[in-house]
Design an enzyme around this catalytic site. Sequence first.
Site, PDB file in Angstrom:
ATOM      1  N   HIS A 109       0.216  -0.933  -0.052  1.00 14.66           N
ATOM      2  CA  HIS A 109      -0.020   0.346  -0.466  1.00 14.66           C
ATOM      3  C   HIS A 109       1.010   1.340  -0.020  1.00 14.66           C
ATOM      4  CE1 HIS A 109      -4.345   0.979   0.907  1.00 14.66           C
ATOM      5  NE2 HIS A 109      -3.740   1.448   0.209  1.00 14.66           N
ATOM      6  N   ASP A 136      -9.470  -0.826   4.460  1.00 13.50           N
ATOM      7  CA  ASP A 136      -8.040  -0.584   5.251  1.00 13.50           C
ATOM      8  C   ASP A 136      -8.468  -0.851   6.861  1.00 13.50           C
ATOM      9  OD1 ASP A 136      -5.449  -1.173   5.926  1.00 13.50           O
ATOM     10  OD2 ASP A 136      -4.913   0.690   4.432  1.00 13.50           O
ATOM     11  N   HIS A 138      -5.945  -0.678   8.751  1.00  8.13           N
ATOM     12  CA  HIS A 138      -4.107   0.728   9.711  1.00  8.13           C
ATOM     13  C   HIS A 138      -5.448   1.800   8.657  1.00  8.13           C
ATOM     14  CE1 HIS A 138      -3.384  -3.860   8.828  1.00  8.13           C
ATOM     15  NE2 HIS A 138      -2.869  -3.686  10.486  1.00  8.13           N
ATOM     16  N   ASP A 140      -2.914   4.291   8.165  1.00  9.20           N
ATOM     17  CA  ASP A 140      -1.499   4.527   7.737  1.00  9.20           C
ATOM     18  C   ASP A 140      -1.164   5.735   7.661  1.00  9.20           C
ATOM     19  OD1 ASP A 140      -1.091   1.198   6.882  1.00  9.20           O
ATOM     20  OD2 ASP A 140      -2.223   2.314   4.770  1.00  9.20           O
ATOM     21  N   HIS A 153       4.822   1.043   4.063  1.00 10.98           N
ATOM     22  CA  HIS A 153       3.578   1.038   3.830  1.00 10.98           C
ATOM     23  C   HIS A 153       2.798   1.581   4.965  1.00 10.98           C
ATOM     24  CE1 HIS A 153       2.878  -3.787   5.718  1.00 10.98           C
ATOM     25  NE2 HIS A 153       3.616  -3.046   6.001  1.00 10.98           N
ATOM     26  N   ASP A 242      -7.763  -1.813   0.313  1.00  8.24           N
ATOM     27  CA  ASP A 242      -6.126  -2.911   0.566  1.00  8.24           C
ATOM     28  C   ASP A 242      -7.380  -3.727   1.170  1.00  8.24           C
ATOM     29  OD1 ASP A 242      -4.850  -3.840   2.636  1.00  8.24           O
ATOM     30  OD2 ASP A 242      -3.551  -2.093   3.016  1.00  8.24           O
ATOM     31  N   ASP A 244      -6.755  -6.380   3.441  1.00 11.33           N
ATOM     32  CA  ASP A 244      -6.525  -6.629   4.705  1.00 11.33           C
ATOM     33  C   ASP A 244      -7.464  -5.584   5.393  1.00 11.33           C
ATOM     34  OD1 ASP A 244      -5.691  -3.843   5.852  1.00 11.33           O
ATOM     35  OD2 ASP A 244      -3.761  -4.578   5.771  1.00 11.33           O
ATOM     36  N   GLU A 287      -2.201  -5.113  -1.667  1.00  9.07           N
ATOM     37  CA  GLU A 287      -1.604  -5.460  -0.247  1.00  9.07           C
ATOM     38  C   GLU A 287      -2.292  -7.520  -0.271  1.00  9.07           C
ATOM     39  OE1 GLU A 287       0.522  -5.083   1.970  1.00  9.07           O
ATOM     40  OE2 GLU A 287       0.809  -2.775   1.790  1.00  9.07           O
TER      41      GLU A 287
END
Length: 321
Positions: A109, A136, A138, A140, A153, A242, A244, A287
């Site tokens: 990412h 996502d 996260h 980030d 990332h 993403d 995840d 990802e």
Amino acid sequence: MTLEPHDTASPPARTASLIGAPTDIGAGARGASMGPEALRVAGLHAALASHGLRVRDCGNLNGPTNPWQAPTEGYRHLAEVVQWNQLVFDAVLAELRAGHLPILLGGDHSLGLGSISAVARHCAESGKKLRVLWLDAHADFNTSALTPSGNVHGMPVACLCGFGPRELTHLAGMPGGGPALHPSQIRQIGIRSVDPGEKRFVHEQGLEVFDMRAIDEVGMRVVMERALSGLDADTHLHVSFDVDFLDADIAPGVGTTVPGGPTYREAQLCMEMIADSGRLASLDIMELNPALDVRNRTAVLAVDLVESLFGKSTLMRTRPV
């Protein structure tokens, strides 16, 4: 009275351009470099074509290999991350200028920096407003001072907002010399893993985050209504997906799984409501790590969800239920 025949020709099909970025240069685990090919094997080209898109596969970008080194001054592989993002920026901007809908196939990412910088530059050139949906687990939003790992990332949103090394924060070359984004242009959805220092920084910058608690409390429909509010015909909507973002039980093929993410139906509703907006103009799929997947299951799921972004639904709908 003679009636003139109606012009029944359909509008020309929009071109979706697939751009592979096979690298895990910004990640903490190897394997995301195989993501673009896994998405192709899962049938992404045919899935998009089935929804009326003309699909142009631009192949893969060719950047530096992953040296797999320790962080230097808070960053791992900064020089290589910059090179990859410059390649992504150039490729995505070229497709946007050609009137195409670029779809970046990651890769980790950190490459969202190059992709979204290109979109921001294009919006500045064309007079469009920009809204970014960041799907996502996260936020980030780390910096070199906050990151526990040095993996870039975990930093792209912060860099896009101007917090980071200049070669990344000013990649877009925006008029006036500022960063690509202001935090008010971003909506983050599905967040459930944020480092302690990063959490404070997100709050200080006023980032609009719909974390999993928000989804649990009000439901995905209300979250998406809020995230999409204010879009109009002059808005370019970019989705940075993403993988995840999804719950690890249904999407094991990622390097940073976090339990408790959106279910299959929640994710489908998220994608369908984005499609309903009619504003999607560029996309990242990031990802995906086939080395950690089971028989390409996560790639197949990602393709299924991307189909929903482009209009797949159970029934024909003229308006929301």
